[in-house]
Design a protein around this motif. Structure first.
Motif, PDB file in Angstrom:
ATOM      1  N   LEU A 230       0.817  -1.217   0.000  1.00  0.00           N
ATOM      2  CA  LEU A 230       0.000   0.000   0.000  1.00  0.00           C
ATOM      3  C   LEU A 230       0.852   1.268   0.000  1.00  0.00           C
ATOM      4  O   LEU A 230       0.387   2.338  -0.357  1.00  0.00           O
ATOM      5  N   GLY A 231       2.100   1.112   0.426  1.00  0.00           N
ATOM      6  CA  GLY A 231       2.999   2.265   0.430  1.00  0.00           C
ATOM      7  C   GLY A 231       3.232   2.826  -0.959  1.00  0.00           C
ATOM      8  O   GLY A 231       3.661   3.972  -1.101  1.00  0.00           O
ATOM      9  N   ASP A 232       2.934   2.031  -1.989  1.00  0.00           N
ATOM     10  CA  ASP A 232       3.117   2.515  -3.365  1.00  0.00           C
ATOM     11  C   ASP A 232       2.298   3.790  -3.594  1.00  0.00           C
ATOM     12  O   ASP A 232       2.768   4.726  -4.233  1.00  0.00           O
ATOM     13  N   PHE A 233       1.064   3.814  -3.070  1.00  0.00           N
ATOM     14  CA  PHE A 233       0.232   5.022  -3.187  1.00  0.00           C
ATOM     15  C   PHE A 233       0.935   6.221  -2.563  1.00  0.00           C
ATOM     16  O   PHE A 233       0.844   7.344  -3.047  1.00  0.00           O
ATOM     17  N   ILE A 234       1.618   5.952  -1.433  1.00  0.00           N
ATOM     18  CA  ILE A 234       2.218   7.058  -0.675  1.00  0.00           C
ATOM     19  C   ILE A 234       3.526   7.515  -1.334  1.00  0.00           C
ATOM     20  O   ILE A 234       3.804   8.705  -1.418  1.00  0.00           O
ATOM     21  N   LEU A 235       4.307   6.544  -1.808  1.00  0.00           N
ATOM     22  CA  LEU A 235       5.656   6.889  -2.275  1.00  0.00           C
ATOM     23  C   LEU A 235       5.668   7.382  -3.714  1.00  0.00           C
ATOM     24  O   LEU A 235       6.552   8.130  -4.099  1.00  0.00           O
ATOM     25  N   SER A 236       4.699   6.946  -4.533  1.00  0.00           N
ATOM     26  CA  SER A 236       4.715   7.356  -5.942  1.00  0.00           C
ATOM     27  C   SER A 236       3.696   8.474  -6.176  1.00  0.00           C
ATOM     28  O   SER A 236       2.702   8.304  -6.867  1.00  0.00           O
ATOM     29  N   ARG A 237       4.025   9.615  -5.594  1.00  0.00           N
ATOM     30  CA  ARG A 237       3.110  10.757  -5.678  1.00  0.00           C
ATOM     31  C   ARG A 237       2.964  11.223  -7.113  1.00  0.00           C
ATOM     32  O   ARG A 237       1.885  11.677  -7.528  1.00  0.00           O
ATOM     33  N   ASN A 238       4.044  11.090  -7.896  1.00  0.00           N
ATOM     34  CA  ASN A 238       3.980  11.570  -9.284  1.00  0.00           C
ATOM     35  C   ASN A 238       3.020  10.735 -10.126  1.00  0.00           C
ATOM     36  O   ASN A 238       2.585  11.170 -11.177  1.00  0.00           O
ATOM     37  N   VAL A 239       2.687   9.524  -9.678  1.00  0.00           N
ATOM     38  CA  VAL A 239       1.717   8.706 -10.408  1.00  0.00           C
ATOM     39  C   VAL A 239       0.305   8.912  -9.862  1.00  0.00           C
ATOM     40  O   VAL A 239      -0.647   9.075 -10.612  1.00  0.00           O
ATOM     41  N   TYR A 240       0.187   8.926  -8.540  1.00  0.00           N
ATOM     42  CA  TYR A 240      -1.146   8.883  -7.932  1.00  0.00           C
ATOM     43  C   TYR A 240      -1.663  10.246  -7.483  1.00  0.00           C
ATOM     44  O   TYR A 240      -2.847  10.368  -7.150  1.00  0.00           O
ATOM     45  N   GLY A 241      -0.764  11.250  -7.396  1.00  0.00           N
ATOM     46  CA  GLY A 241      -1.205  12.570  -6.954  1.00  0.00           C
ATOM     47  C   GLY A 241      -1.434  12.620  -5.453  1.00  0.00           C
ATOM     48  O   GLY A 241      -1.337  11.608  -4.754  1.00  0.00           O
ATOM     49  N   ASP A 242      -1.757  13.810  -4.964  1.00  0.00           N
ATOM     50  CA  ASP A 242      -1.934  13.993  -3.522  1.00  0.00           C
ATOM     51  C   ASP A 242      -3.054  13.130  -2.960  1.00  0.00           C
ATOM     52  O   ASP A 242      -2.953  12.614  -1.846  1.00  0.00           O
ATOM     53  N   GLU A 243      -4.144  12.953  -3.755  1.00  0.00           N
ATOM     54  CA  GLU A 243      -5.264  12.169  -3.231  1.00  0.00           C
ATOM     55  C   GLU A 243      -4.865  10.709  -3.076  1.00  0.00           C
ATOM     56  O   GLU A 243      -5.294  10.039  -2.135  1.00  0.00           O
ATOM     57  N   GLY A 244      -3.977  10.221  -3.969  1.00  0.00           N
ATOM     58  CA  GLY A 244      -3.497   8.852  -3.858  1.00  0.00           C
ATOM     59  C   GLY A 244      -2.635   8.665  -2.623  1.00  0.00           C
ATOM     60  O   GLY A 244      -2.742   7.655  -1.919  1.00  0.00           O
ATOM     61  N   VAL A 245      -1.767   9.653  -2.362  1.00  0.00           N
ATOM     62  CA  VAL A 245      -0.892   9.602  -1.191  1.00  0.00           C
ATOM     63  C   VAL A 245      -1.734   9.514   0.082  1.00  0.00           C
ATOM     64  O   VAL A 245      -1.521   8.652   0.944  1.00  0.00           O
ATOM     65  N   LEU A 246      -2.730  10.387   0.161  1.00  0.00           N
ATOM     66  CA  LEU A 246      -3.582  10.410   1.349  1.00  0.00           C
ATOM     67  C   LEU A 246      -4.391   9.115   1.457  1.00  0.00           C
ATOM     68  O   LEU A 246      -4.545   8.549   2.552  1.00  0.00           O
ATOM     69  N   ALA A 247      -4.884   8.627   0.298  1.00  0.00           N
ATOM     70  CA  ALA A 247      -5.639   7.369   0.301  1.00  0.00           C
ATOM     71  C   ALA A 247      -4.771   6.238   0.840  1.00  0.00           C
ATOM     72  O   ALA A 247      -5.228   5.414   1.644  1.00  0.00           O
ATOM     73  N   GLY A 248      -3.513   6.203   0.415  1.00  0.00           N
ATOM     74  CA  GLY A 248      -2.595   5.176   0.897  1.00  0.00           C
ATOM     75  C   GLY A 248      -2.436   5.243   2.404  1.00  0.00           C
ATOM     76  O   GLY A 248      -2.478   4.216   3.096  1.00  0.00           O
ATOM     77  N   ALA A 249      -2.282   6.465   2.916  1.00  0.00           N
ATOM     78  CA  ALA A 249      -2.103   6.633   4.361  1.00  0.00           C
ATOM     79  C   ALA A 249      -3.336   6.156   5.121  1.00  0.00           C
ATOM     80  O   ALA A 249      -3.229   5.483   6.151  1.00  0.00           O
ATOM     81  N   ILE A 250      -4.532   6.481   4.582  1.00  0.00           N
ATOM     82  CA  ILE A 250      -5.773   6.054   5.247  1.00  0.00           C
ATOM     83  C   ILE A 250      -5.839   4.529   5.293  1.00  0.00           C
ATOM     84  O   ILE A 250      -6.114   3.923   6.331  1.00  0.00           O
ATOM     85  N   LEU A 251      -5.548   3.887   4.131  1.00  0.00           N
ATOM     86  CA  LEU A 251      -5.639   2.425   4.075  1.00  0.00           C
ATOM     87  C   LEU A 251      -4.614   1.771   5.001  1.00  0.00           C
ATOM     88  O   LEU A 251      -4.931   0.795   5.692  1.00  0.00           O
ATOM     89  N   VAL A 252      -3.384   2.314   5.023  1.00  0.00           N
ATOM     90  CA  VAL A 252      -2.352   1.732   5.878  1.00  0.00           C
ATOM     91  C   VAL A 252      -2.749   1.843   7.345  1.00  0.00           C
ATOM     92  O   VAL A 252      -2.627   0.883   8.122  1.00  0.00           O
ATOM     93  N   ALA A 253      -3.262   3.012   7.727  1.00  0.00           N
ATOM     94  CA  ALA A 253      -3.659   3.209   9.125  1.00  0.00           C
ATOM     95  C   ALA A 253      -4.787   2.244   9.501  1.00  0.00           C
ATOM     96  O   ALA A 253      -4.752   1.607  10.561  1.00  0.00           O
ATOM     97  N   LEU A 254      -5.790   2.116   8.609  1.00  0.00           N
ATOM     98  CA  LEU A 254      -6.899   1.196   8.872  1.00  0.00           C
ATOM     99  C   LEU A 254      -6.406  -0.234   9.025  1.00  0.00           C
ATOM    100  O   LEU A 254      -6.794  -0.962   9.943  1.00  0.00           O
ATOM    101  N   LEU A 255      -5.519  -0.622   8.096  1.00  0.00           N
ATOM    102  CA  LEU A 255      -5.013  -1.992   8.097  1.00  0.00           C
ATOM    103  C   LEU A 255      -4.274  -2.292   9.399  1.00  0.00           C
ATOM    104  O   LEU A 255      -4.435  -3.369   9.987  1.00  0.00           O
ATOM    105  N   ALA A 256      -3.473  -1.322   9.854  1.00  0.00           N
ATOM    106  CA  ALA A 256      -2.704  -1.523  11.087  1.00  0.00           C
ATOM    107  C   ALA A 256      -3.641  -1.673  12.281  1.00  0.00           C
ATOM    108  O   ALA A 256      -3.438  -2.547  13.134  1.00  0.00           O
ATOM    109  N   VAL A 257      -4.666  -0.829  12.339  1.00  0.00           N
ATOM    110  CA  VAL A 257      -5.600  -0.911  13.463  1.00  0.00           C
ATOM    111  C   VAL A 257      -6.344  -2.248  13.415  1.00  0.00           C
ATOM    112  O   VAL A 257      -6.534  -2.915  14.452  1.00  0.00           O
ATOM    113  N   LEU A 258      -6.737  -2.694  12.206  1.00  0.00           N
ATOM    114  CA  LEU A 258      -7.427  -3.987  12.077  1.00  0.00           C
ATOM    115  C   LEU A 258      -6.525  -5.138  12.513  1.00  0.00           C
ATOM    116  O   LEU A 258      -6.972  -6.069  13.188  1.00  0.00           O
TER     117      LEU A 258
END
Lengths: 243, 260
Positions: A189-217
């Motif tokens: 999921l870090g791909d969304f966060i690290l490849s900002r030039n592909v996914y844009g700011d919304e992708g970066v933030l989406a990655g962070a949301i998913l990673v945080a959710l996954l960790a809590v789960l």
């Protein structure tokens, strides 16, 4: 970026991020579609795969060592200092070290993450066994149990809560660090966060949301496993003590 | 492949073109495990990240200590608050640091503030838990003695309980500081620099990884030693009891800290 009030701008960003997870977008730098549930699912699966591989391997390595050292009351310094030293390992430096010196790929990432998982499990299984009531161990010995039987039938079950808290710490650290897995060529999921030039700011933030959710789960899941594995006798003893 | 990889290769290529006959650059071009002459010539490029890293760690740990200390004092005579505070700080601790940095970006923007908020949040659980454990381990006899001398609850807390809890409190500070040094390596993703910055900008350059990683480990060890000295200075009575007993106390500490 915009003249919107901060609250609205923040909601806007998080809204875009949710949209990125739910609907594929056109990438800014190509005509490819990025994001959307399919890609998010694929990356999540890889993220979980590498997490469980590393956590399982760490458990296979650290648990037997911790149990045996704790049973024979040997290697206290090793078991305890391991539990403290690993906190000093900088995640980014660890991954960069593997990238520069060892290589890329799933196996290398798993080994790198192992480094974070072994120490807390080792320390907690050692401490867990050491804390087992001596009377229970002596009783088992009096019944004619061998050392191996004492470890597996008496000490291991009674040490489950402590061991599982080590497994949870290891799990949190592994799933967190798996986020920078794309640096060694494993698309988590870090791909969304690290490849900002592909996914844009919304992708970066989406990655962070998913990673945080996954960790809590994962944390909640492991807490559930801990409850299932804790012997009923220990739970009863605790309830009696609390009452 | 992440763009940073390309930039790393790009930079290596530049170095080679600049002066191919210089032995230090050929070492760099071959990317040997450690290039001493390159390190000696270029060490100054690590000064700014080092200072940034140091500031991040010190500010976050001091802030985290103040907040956790206030929480511990508030919950000390209100036992029902302890599980609430432990749970709340535990949830913060569960969120992966990289995700935490990114989640804060829309709210606090790129920069040191964002990194400090996340790093501070991470220190809370460890420091709070250790202060609470330290206060819980104060012998009843010491408290009775204080009460018998006519101390008020506040006097008892500040003059008896907190001083006796110093070993656990400093132990918590040590773990929190060492972890913060490590986690701050990711502050580069919050735009806050630090030693993660040189690592991330040249991910495959071995000498760079060794220097920046080495500096972080060195920083962690230095903090550990400084806090051990602080602990010794704050607990003169432990030293007076002799090396044997304080050694045992220290070990008992380690046990308490690791058995969660």
């Amino acid at each position: 970026v915009s003249s919107l009030p901060l609250g609205i701008a923040v909601l806007d960003s998080f809204g875009d991020a949710c949209d990125f997870i739910l609907n594929p977008q056109t990438s800014r730098f190509s005509t490819d579609k990025v994001g959307g549930p399919d890609q998010a699912f694929d990356l999540t699966v890889t993220h979980l795969k590498v997490t469980f591989l590393a956590l399982g391997a760490a458990l296979l390595i650290a648990l037997p060592i911790g149990l045996v050292l704790g049973h024979y009351r040997k290697g206290e310094m090793l078991a305890i200092s391991a539990g403290n030293a690993w906190r000093a390992v900088p995640e980014l430096a660890l991954i960069a070290f593997f990238l520069a010196f060892v290589g890329t790929g799933l196996l290398n990432l798993t080994i790198a993450l192992l480094v974070l998982g072994v120490p807390p499990i080792l320390t907690n299984s050692y401490v867990g066994v050491r804390q087992v009531d001596r009377a229970a161990v002596e009783g088992a010995r009096g019944m004619g149990m061998t050392d191996a039987e004492i470890i597996t039938k008496i000490e291991l079950p009674l040490a489950v809560p402590t061991i599982m808290s080590g497994v949870r710490t290891a799990g949190i650290n592994i799933i967190a660090t798996a986020t920078i897995g794309p640096l060694v060529g494993v698309l988590t999921l870090g791909d969304f966060i690290l490849s900002r030039n592909v996914y844009g700011d919304e992708g970066v933030l989406a990655g962070a949301i998913l990673v945080a959710l996954l960790a809590v789960l994962l944390e909640l899941g492991l807490a559930g496993v801990q409850r299932l594995l804790t012997p009923r006798g220990l739970k009863l003893a605790r309830e009696t003590a609390a009452a | 492949m992440p763009s940073s990889l390309f930039s790393a290769f790009h930079l290596l290529a530049q170095v080679e073109i600049r002066d191919p006959n210089d032995p230090s650059t050929s070492c760099v071009a071959e990317n040997k495990p450690f290039c001493f002459s390159w390190a000696a010539d270029n060490f100054d490029r690590y000064t700014t990240p080092l200072v940034e890293h140091l500031v991040l760690v010190v500010v976050s740990v001091v802030l985290g200590f103040l907040i956790a200390f206030a929480m511990a004092v508030v919950s000390h005579r209100r036992g029902w608050l302890v599980p609430t505070f432990t749970g709340a700080t535990g949830v913060l601790y569960t969120i992966p640091s990289l995700a935490f940095f990114i989640l804060l970006l829309p709210i606090t923007g790129r920069g040191t503030d964002t990194a400090v908020i996340a790093l501070t949040a991470y220190t809370l659980q460890i420091i709070y838990r250790n202060i609470v454990a330290g206060l819980a381990n104060v012998p009843e006899a010491s408290k009775d003695a204080g009460l018998g001398m006519g101390m008020s609850g506040r006097q008892l807390l500040w003059q008896v309980e907190l001083p006796l809890a110093v070993p656990e409190i400093v132990a918590g500070l040590r773990i929190a500081t060492v972890s913060t040094v490590a986690i701050a390596s990711l502050a580069v993703f919050a735009g806050a620099g630090g030693l993660g910055d040189p690592i991330y900008s040249q991910l495959t350059f071995k000498t760079n990884i060794v220097i920046a990683g080495g500096l972080m480990v060195l920083m962690a060890v230095t903090f550990e030693l400084l806090l051990l000295i602080l602990q010794a200075l704050l607990t003169p009575w432990l030293r007076a009891r002799g090396a044997d007993e304080s050694g045992r106390g220290h070990f008992a500490d380690l046990f308490r800290r690791t058995a969660t």
